[in-house]
Design a protein around this motif. Structure first.
Motif, mmCIF file in Angstrom:
data_model
loop_
_atom_site.group_PDB
_atom_site.id
_atom_site.type_symbol
_atom_site.label_atom_id
_atom_site.label_comp_id
_atom_site.label_asym_id
_atom_site.label_seq_id
_atom_site.Cartn_x
_atom_site.Cartn_y
_atom_site.Cartn_z
ATOM 1 N N PHE A 286 -5.898 -17.614 7.872
ATOM 2 C CA PHE A 286 -5.549 -18.973 8.298
ATOM 3 C C PHE A 286 -5.654 -19.145 9.814
ATOM 4 C CE2 PHE A 286 -2.746 -22.625 9.106
ATOM 5 C CZ PHE A 286 -3.245 -23.519 8.168
ATOM 6 N N LEU A 287 -5.234 -18.136 10.568
ATOM 7 C CA LEU A 287 -5.267 -18.242 12.031
ATOM 8 C C LEU A 287 -6.520 -17.621 12.647
ATOM 9 C CD1 LEU A 287 -1.545 -17.454 13.009
ATOM 10 C CD2 LEU A 287 -2.605 -19.651 12.475
ATOM 11 N N LEU A 288 -7.386 -17.052 11.809
ATOM 12 C CA LEU A 288 -8.605 -16.378 12.271
ATOM 13 C C LEU A 288 -8.274 -15.268 13.272
ATOM 14 C CD1 LEU A 288 -11.033 -19.434 12.742
ATOM 15 C CD2 LEU A 288 -10.701 -17.969 10.724
ATOM 16 N N LEU A 289 -7.369 -14.389 12.856
ATOM 17 C CA LEU A 289 -6.956 -13.281 13.715
ATOM 18 C C LEU A 289 -8.002 -12.165 13.673
ATOM 19 C CD1 LEU A 289 -3.173 -13.163 12.757
ATOM 20 C CD2 LEU A 289 -4.201 -14.147 14.816
ATOM 21 N N PRO A 290 -8.132 -11.423 14.771
ATOM 22 C CA PRO A 290 -9.200 -10.411 14.856
ATOM 23 C C PRO A 290 -8.930 -9.144 14.064
ATOM 24 C CG PRO A 290 -7.904 -10.442 16.887
ATOM 25 C CD PRO A 290 -7.426 -11.599 16.062
ATOM 26 N N SER A 291 -7.669 -8.856 13.714
ATOM 27 C CA SER A 291 -7.391 -7.600 13.012
ATOM 28 C C SER A 291 -6.051 -7.679 12.286
ATOM 29 C CB SER A 291 -7.359 -6.423 14.004
ATOM 30 O OG SER A 291 -6.206 -6.514 14.823
ATOM 31 N N SER A 292 -5.849 -6.722 11.373
ATOM 32 C CA SER A 292 -4.580 -6.647 10.652
ATOM 33 C C SER A 292 -3.452 -6.213 11.582
ATOM 34 C CB SER A 292 -4.696 -5.680 9.475
ATOM 35 O OG SER A 292 -5.047 -4.381 9.919
ATOM 36 N N ASN A 293 -3.778 -5.431 12.633
ATOM 37 C CA ASN A 293 -2.755 -5.012 13.591
ATOM 38 C C ASN A 293 -2.186 -6.212 14.353
ATOM 39 O OD1 ASN A 293 -2.962 -2.301 12.923
ATOM 40 N ND2 ASN A 293 -4.499 -1.864 14.503
ATOM 41 N N VAL A 294 -3.058 -7.128 14.752
ATOM 42 C CA VAL A 294 -2.600 -8.338 15.435
ATOM 43 C C VAL A 294 -1.751 -9.178 14.486
ATOM 44 C CG1 VAL A 294 -3.346 -10.511 16.490
ATOM 45 C CG2 VAL A 294 -4.535 -8.378 17.045
ATOM 46 N N ALA A 295 -2.187 -9.254 13.234
ATOM 47 C CA ALA A 295 -1.429 -10.007 12.236
ATOM 48 C C ALA A 295 -0.044 -9.407 12.045
ATOM 49 C CB ALA A 295 -2.184 -10.031 10.917
ATOM 50 N N ASN A 296 0.035 -8.080 11.961
ATOM 51 C CA ASN A 296 1.327 -7.408 11.806
ATOM 52 C C ASN A 296 2.226 -7.664 13.004
ATOM 53 O OD1 ASN A 296 1.447 -6.175 9.300
ATOM 54 N ND2 ASN A 296 0.254 -4.401 9.972
ATOM 55 N N TYR A 297 1.663 -7.616 14.193
ATOM 56 C CA TYR A 297 2.447 -7.842 15.407
ATOM 57 C C TYR A 297 3.076 -9.241 15.389
ATOM 58 C CZ TYR A 297 3.665 -8.634 20.274
ATOM 59 O OH TYR A 297 4.352 -8.948 21.426
ATOM 60 N N ILE A 298 2.270 -10.241 15.034
ATOM 61 C CA ILE A 298 2.776 -11.615 15.011
ATOM 62 C C ILE A 298 3.851 -11.774 13.943
ATOM 63 C CG2 ILE A 298 2.159 -14.004 14.422
ATOM 64 C CD1 ILE A 298 -0.485 -13.567 15.865
ATOM 65 N N LEU A 299 3.584 -11.273 12.747
ATOM 66 C CA LEU A 299 4.554 -11.416 11.662
ATOM 67 C C LEU A 299 5.866 -10.710 11.987
ATOM 68 C CD1 LEU A 299 2.161 -10.939 8.613
ATOM 69 C CD2 LEU A 299 3.430 -13.022 9.180
ATOM 70 N N ASN A 300 5.804 -9.511 12.531
ATOM 71 C CA ASN A 300 7.022 -8.771 12.861
ATOM 72 C C ASN A 300 7.800 -9.421 14.001
ATOM 73 O OD1 ASN A 300 6.557 -6.803 10.892
ATOM 74 N ND2 ASN A 300 5.332 -5.539 12.276
ATOM 75 N N SER A 301 7.086 -10.084 14.911
ATOM 76 C CA SER A 301 7.764 -10.731 16.041
ATOM 77 C C SER A 301 8.585 -11.936 15.600
ATOM 78 C CB SER A 301 6.737 -11.175 17.090
ATOM 79 O OG SER A 301 5.961 -12.265 16.613
ATOM 80 N N LEU A 302 8.318 -12.466 14.414
ATOM 81 C CA LEU A 302 9.020 -13.662 13.943
ATOM 82 C C LEU A 302 10.331 -13.347 13.246
ATOM 83 C CD1 LEU A 302 5.951 -15.606 12.490
ATOM 84 C CD2 LEU A 302 7.108 -15.996 14.669
ATOM 85 N N ASN A 303 10.574 -12.045 12.963
ATOM 86 C CA ASN A 303 11.822 -11.631 12.294
ATOM 87 C C ASN A 303 12.058 -12.407 10.997
ATOM 88 O OD1 ASN A 303 12.604 -9.711 14.324
ATOM 89 N ND2 ASN A 303 13.204 -11.451 15.623
ATOM 90 N N LEU A 304 11.032 -12.516 10.191
ATOM 91 C CA LEU A 304 11.128 -13.255 8.943
ATOM 92 C C LEU A 304 11.697 -12.362 7.837
ATOM 93 C CD1 LEU A 304 7.566 -14.874 9.016
ATOM 94 C CD2 LEU A 304 9.725 -16.054 9.503
ATOM 95 N N PRO A 305 12.352 -12.946 6.841
ATOM 96 C CA PRO A 305 12.758 -12.162 5.661
ATOM 97 C C PRO A 305 11.515 -11.600 4.973
ATOM 98 C CG PRO A 305 13.863 -14.304 5.697
ATOM 99 C CD PRO A 305 12.824 -14.342 6.771
#
Length: 330
Positions: A286-305
């Protein structure tokens, strides 16, 4: 006192996301744009009431904007503005419509005249009578005294004029500039107090507790597929899409803006249009991120359940609205 602030409905927010994410060439785009405009100008009309509501004659009045509750027969109804006092309730329904307006009491329709042409807008008078009835049922179900319930149609467009209005009709309709005088006239009827202080507070708390935001699956409603949405992050400066993600920052190649948090508003687009569950693969797409590592960083930074194990981990966006609202600057 404002107990429930005025805010955009889920439906309006979803349509705002859709008119950005669906191409203007899409066969459903005009329908989206028309519905968005209707809700957008309706919200402007509701906000036009705010200044005039500061002239409330009873300072003990509590205000609820956009309250949506369920009557005893499982029918939801939403009121633009509800005023409650220990003596009475009042429902205000704003109409942001310009031109020469006529309320046809025979066909029960609001009609705008342009020369020989007529444009019909339905029947707000019947709608507000229905809301009054449903609110009375709700009060009875929750064991509150039968407060008198009034209703007013408020015309909020500065270029609106009423034609062929009867005196009985003018009891039910007013212009927003005349709202303070109308509110004073209602208050002057001197309804006896039916709620003591504790019961009045209980009613206020109960209304907030029972408020249920509307749920709206836009893609399903309009028959639009996920793959038809425009992907990427919009630039908060020039609205260019997609921004590039490099070393923890978003960069717009059109205007040169750099941002750390541009993805947050775009994740709200995902939540509104797609749903409350997101995965590493979904956010990358959806966000056209360059890698799964970047995706993980963003998701973890949001402190989501989180649900599931590491391999099939799913992140829950149910409360993401409050997270993104705290970010004020790009």
């Amino acid at each position: 006192m404002i107990k429930k602030p005025r805010e955009k409905s889920v439906r309006l927010l979803t349509l705002e996301a859709a008119v950005k994410r669906v191409s203007p060439d899409h066969p459903k785009y005009q329908s989206l744009e028309k519905e968005h405009a209707r809700l957008h100008y309706g919200f402007i009309g509701e906000k036009a009431l705010d200044y005039f509501l500061t002239f409330l004659p009873d300072k003990n009045t509590k205000l609820f904007h956009g309250l949506r509750i369920e009557d005893p027969l499982s029918r939801y109804f939403q009121m633009d503005t509800l005023l409650i006092t220990p003596r009475y309730c009042l429902i205000l329904d704003s109409k942001y419509v310009s031109g020469a307006l006529e309320f046809d009491e025979i066909t029960n329709q609001l009609v705008r005249r342009k020369g020989e042409e007529k444009e019909k807008f339905g029947d707000p008078l019947s709608q507000i009578e229905r809301q009054k009835y449903q609110l009375s049922l709700w009060l009875d179900k929750h064991h509150f005294p039968p407060l008198p319930i009034g209703g007013q149609i408020v015309l909020t467009h500065s270029n609106a004029t009423l034609v062929n209005a009867t005196p009985s009709l003018m009891e039910k309709i007013t212009f927003h500039t005349n709202l303070p005088r109308k509110l004073q006239a209602i208050d002057d009827q001197k309804f006896p107090p039916l709620l003591d202080t504790l019961t009045f507070k209980k009613l206020s708390r109960m209304l907030i507790k029972k408020h249920t935001p509307d749920e709206f699956s836009l893609l399903h409603h309009y028959g639009i597929h996920y793959h038809e949405l425009r992907k990427g992050v919009f630039c908060p400066g020039c609205n260019y899409i997609p921004m590039l993600q490099k070393q923890g920052r978003w960069i717009c190649k059109n205007c040169g803006l750099h941002s750390k948090n541009a993805h947050l508003k775009n994740l709200m687009d995902y939540k509104l249009l797609v749903g409350n569950i997101i995965t590493n693969r979904m956010i990358r797409d959806f966000l056209l991120l360059p890698s799964s590592n970047v995706a993980n960083y963003i998701l973890n930074s949001l402190n989501l359940p989180i649900e599931g194990t590491y391999k099939d981990r799913r992140y829950l966006l149910d409360n993401f609205q409050t997270v993104s609202n705290r970010v004020k600057n790009p």
